[in-house]
Design a protein around this motif. Structure first.
Motif, PDB file in Angstrom:
ATOM      1  N   UNK A  11    -138.445 -11.303  94.557  1.00 39.74           N
ATOM      2  CA  UNK A  11    -139.365 -10.767  94.948  1.00 39.74           C
ATOM      3  C   UNK A  11    -139.531 -10.612  96.386  1.00 39.74           C
ATOM      4  N   UNK A  12    -140.048  -9.350  96.778  1.00 42.07           N
ATOM      5  CA  UNK A  12    -139.902  -8.988  98.245  1.00 42.07           C
ATOM      6  C   UNK A  12    -140.779  -9.722  99.191  1.00 42.07           C
ATOM      7  N   UNK A  13    -141.706 -10.566  98.669  1.00 38.73           N
ATOM      8  CA  UNK A  13    -142.638 -11.356  99.768  1.00 38.73           C
ATOM      9  C   UNK A  13    -141.839 -12.338 100.280  1.00 38.73           C
ATOM     10  N   UNK A  14    -140.628 -12.785  99.902  1.00 39.91           N
ATOM     11  CA  UNK A  14    -139.903 -14.052 100.181  1.00 39.91           C
ATOM     12  C   UNK A  14    -139.217 -13.626 101.711  1.00 39.91           C
ATOM     13  N   UNK A  15    -139.037 -14.580 102.423  1.00 35.91           N
ATOM     14  CA  UNK A  15    -138.090 -14.479 103.884  1.00 35.91           C
ATOM     15  C   UNK A  15    -136.840 -14.544 103.548  1.00 35.91           C
ATOM     16  N   UNK A  16    -136.034 -14.216 104.554  1.00 37.22           N
ATOM     17  CA  UNK A  16    -134.499 -14.473 104.346  1.00 37.22           C
ATOM     18  C   UNK A  16    -134.381 -15.820 103.803  1.00 37.22           C
ATOM     19  N   UNK A  17    -134.632 -16.698 104.667  1.00 37.80           N
ATOM     20  CA  UNK A  17    -134.153 -18.166 104.354  1.00 37.80           C
ATOM     21  C   UNK A  17    -134.597 -18.513 102.779  1.00 37.80           C
ATOM     22  N   UNK A  18    -135.640 -18.218 102.455  1.00 34.34           N
ATOM     23  CA  UNK A  18    -136.037 -18.353 101.153  1.00 34.34           C
ATOM     24  C   UNK A  18    -135.197 -17.554  99.956  1.00 34.34           C
ATOM     25  N   UNK A  19    -134.762 -16.562 100.287  1.00 32.60           N
ATOM     26  CA  UNK A  19    -133.733 -15.538  99.516  1.00 32.60           C
ATOM     27  C   UNK A  19    -132.436 -16.349  99.519  1.00 32.60           C
ATOM     28  N   UNK A  59    -135.285  -7.754  96.472  1.00 32.70           N
ATOM     29  CA  UNK A  59    -133.673  -8.296  97.060  1.00 32.70           C
ATOM     30  C   UNK A  59    -132.938  -8.330  96.162  1.00 32.70           C
ATOM     31  N   UNK A  60    -131.603  -7.535  95.730  1.00 37.90           N
ATOM     32  CA  UNK A  60    -130.741  -7.538  94.766  1.00 37.90           C
ATOM     33  C   UNK A  60    -129.358  -8.718  95.345  1.00 37.90           C
ATOM     34  N   UNK A  61    -128.963  -9.177  94.369  1.00 35.08           N
ATOM     35  CA  UNK A  61    -127.768 -10.200  94.582  1.00 35.08           C
ATOM     36  C   UNK A  61    -126.964  -9.885  93.326  1.00 35.08           C
ATOM     37  N   UNK A  62    -125.661  -9.939  93.387  1.00 35.43           N
ATOM     38  CA  UNK A  62    -124.725  -9.991  92.293  1.00 35.43           C
ATOM     39  C   UNK A  62    -123.607 -11.209  92.301  1.00 35.43           C
ATOM     40  N   UNK A  63    -123.781 -11.688  91.074  1.00 29.04           N
ATOM     41  CA  UNK A  63    -122.660 -12.997  91.031  1.00 29.04           C
ATOM     42  C   UNK A  63    -121.609 -12.429  89.991  1.00 29.04           C
ATOM     43  N   UNK A  64    -120.215 -12.714  90.212  1.00 27.86           N
ATOM     44  CA  UNK A  64    -119.414 -12.804  89.084  1.00 27.86           C
ATOM     45  C   UNK A  64    -118.822 -14.109  88.925  1.00 27.86           C
ATOM     46  N   UNK A  65    -118.672 -14.348  87.744  1.00 27.57           N
ATOM     47  CA  UNK A  65    -118.260 -16.004  87.602  1.00 27.57           C
ATOM     48  C   UNK A  65    -117.637 -16.206  86.240  1.00 27.57           C
ATOM     49  N   UNK A  66    -117.025 -17.233  86.078  1.00 22.64           N
ATOM     50  CA  UNK A  66    -116.517 -17.763  84.997  1.00 22.64           C
ATOM     51  C   UNK A  66    -117.118 -19.024  84.482  1.00 22.64           C
ATOM     52  N   UNK A  85    -137.725 -14.984  91.243  1.00 21.51           N
ATOM     53  CA  UNK A  85    -136.756 -13.960  90.644  1.00 21.51           C
ATOM     54  C   UNK A  85    -138.019 -12.849  89.700  1.00 21.51           C
ATOM     55  N   UNK A  86    -137.679 -11.708  89.853  1.00 22.23           N
ATOM     56  CA  UNK A  86    -138.537 -10.831  88.899  1.00 22.23           C
ATOM     57  C   UNK A  86    -137.750 -10.007  87.874  1.00 22.23           C
ATOM     58  N   UNK A  87    -136.530  -9.982  88.018  1.00 21.79           N
ATOM     59  CA  UNK A  87    -135.615  -9.474  86.915  1.00 21.79           C
ATOM     60  C   UNK A  87    -134.196  -9.964  87.127  1.00 21.79           C
ATOM     61  N   UNK A  88    -133.471 -10.225  85.981  1.00 21.05           N
ATOM     62  CA  UNK A  88    -132.065 -10.451  86.082  1.00 21.05           C
ATOM     63  C   UNK A  88    -131.577 -10.014  84.815  1.00 21.05           C
ATOM     64  N   UNK A  89    -129.940  -9.689  84.794  1.00 23.68           N
ATOM     65  CA  UNK A  89    -129.403  -9.313  83.887  1.00 23.68           C
ATOM     66  C   UNK A  89    -127.867 -10.015  83.769  1.00 23.68           C
ATOM     67  N   UNK A  90    -127.481 -10.521  82.664  1.00 23.80           N
ATOM     68  CA  UNK A  90    -126.203 -11.277  82.812  1.00 23.80           C
ATOM     69  C   UNK A  90    -125.413 -10.321  81.456  1.00 23.80           C
ATOM     70  N   UNK A  91    -123.936 -10.010  81.841  1.00 20.90           N
ATOM     71  CA  UNK A  91    -123.377  -9.248  81.135  1.00 20.90           C
ATOM     72  C   UNK A  91    -121.969 -10.035  81.047  1.00 20.90           C
ATOM     73  N   UNK A  92    -121.313  -9.923  79.717  1.00 21.20           N
ATOM     74  CA  UNK A  92    -120.153 -10.591  79.671  1.00 21.20           C
ATOM     75  C   UNK A  92    -119.050  -9.504  79.982  1.00 21.20           C
ATOM     76  N   UNK A  93    -118.125  -9.709  80.557  1.00 18.73           N
ATOM     77  CA  UNK A  93    -117.207  -8.759  81.046  1.00 18.73           C
ATOM     78  C   UNK A  93    -115.966  -8.774  80.360  1.00 18.73           C
ATOM     79  N   UNK A  94    -115.389  -7.757  79.720  1.00 16.21           N
ATOM     80  CA  UNK A  94    -114.209  -7.790  79.118  1.00 16.21           C
ATOM     81  C   UNK A  94    -113.074  -7.713  79.807  1.00 16.21           C
ATOM     82  N   UNK A  95    -111.883  -7.489  79.296  1.00 16.37           N
ATOM     83  CA  UNK A  95    -110.791  -7.265  80.068  1.00 16.37           C
ATOM     84  C   UNK A  95    -110.748  -6.142  80.876  1.00 16.37           C
ATOM     85  N   UNK A  96    -111.368  -5.114  80.561  1.00 17.78           N
ATOM     86  CA  UNK A  96    -111.514  -3.720  81.367  1.00 17.78           C
ATOM     87  C   UNK A  96    -112.427  -3.783  82.434  1.00 17.78           C
TER      88      UNK A  96
END
Length: 116
Positions: A11-19, A59-66, A85-96
């Motif tokens: 959410x955009x009402x957060x300060x930088x340390x809160x994010x 505030x958008x943030x991306x994680x790539x993880x195993x 967090x107002x929205x999120x989406x998790x996707x399983x990555x194939x080899x490509x």
């Protein structure tokens, strides 16, 4: 272990340390449960395509993880519970997708090295 990619919007009402605290919380969930962070990007504040909860930016943030697949549902439950967090989406990555992601990171790194 499978490789996943999650993009979440704070959410955009957060300060930088809160994010940063929110990002750290989810990073710790992944690493604390035997996961491995592959890559992380902070995209900063961006305009949303449509209003979410009467907010037009976030505030958008991306994680790539195993991780093991069981942890993904646990992580998504935590995303739903966190009111920052107002929205999120998790996707399983194939080899490509993994190959494309590595190529994208390598090109971005080369570009920043040329600029420096």
């Amino acid at each position: 272990m499978n490789q996943y990619e999650t993009v979440f919007i704070c959410t955009p009402v957060l300060s930088e340390p809160q994010v940063k605290e929110t990002v750290k919380k989810f990073r710790d969930i992944i690493t604390g449960n035997g996961g491995e962070m592959v890559h992380e990007e902070d995209w900063g504040m961006k305009k949303l395509a449509y209003p979410i909860q009467k907010k037009s930016t976030g505030f958008y943030h991306l994680f790539e993880f195993k991780v093991n697949p069981e942890l993904v549902s646990k992580l998504e439950i935590e995303f739903r519970r966190d009111e920052r967090v107002i929205r999120f989406m998790t996707v399983k990555l194939d080899k490509y997708a993994v190959e494309y992601s590595e190529k994208r990171r390598r090109l971005r790194k080369e570009k920043t090295e040329k600029e420096a």
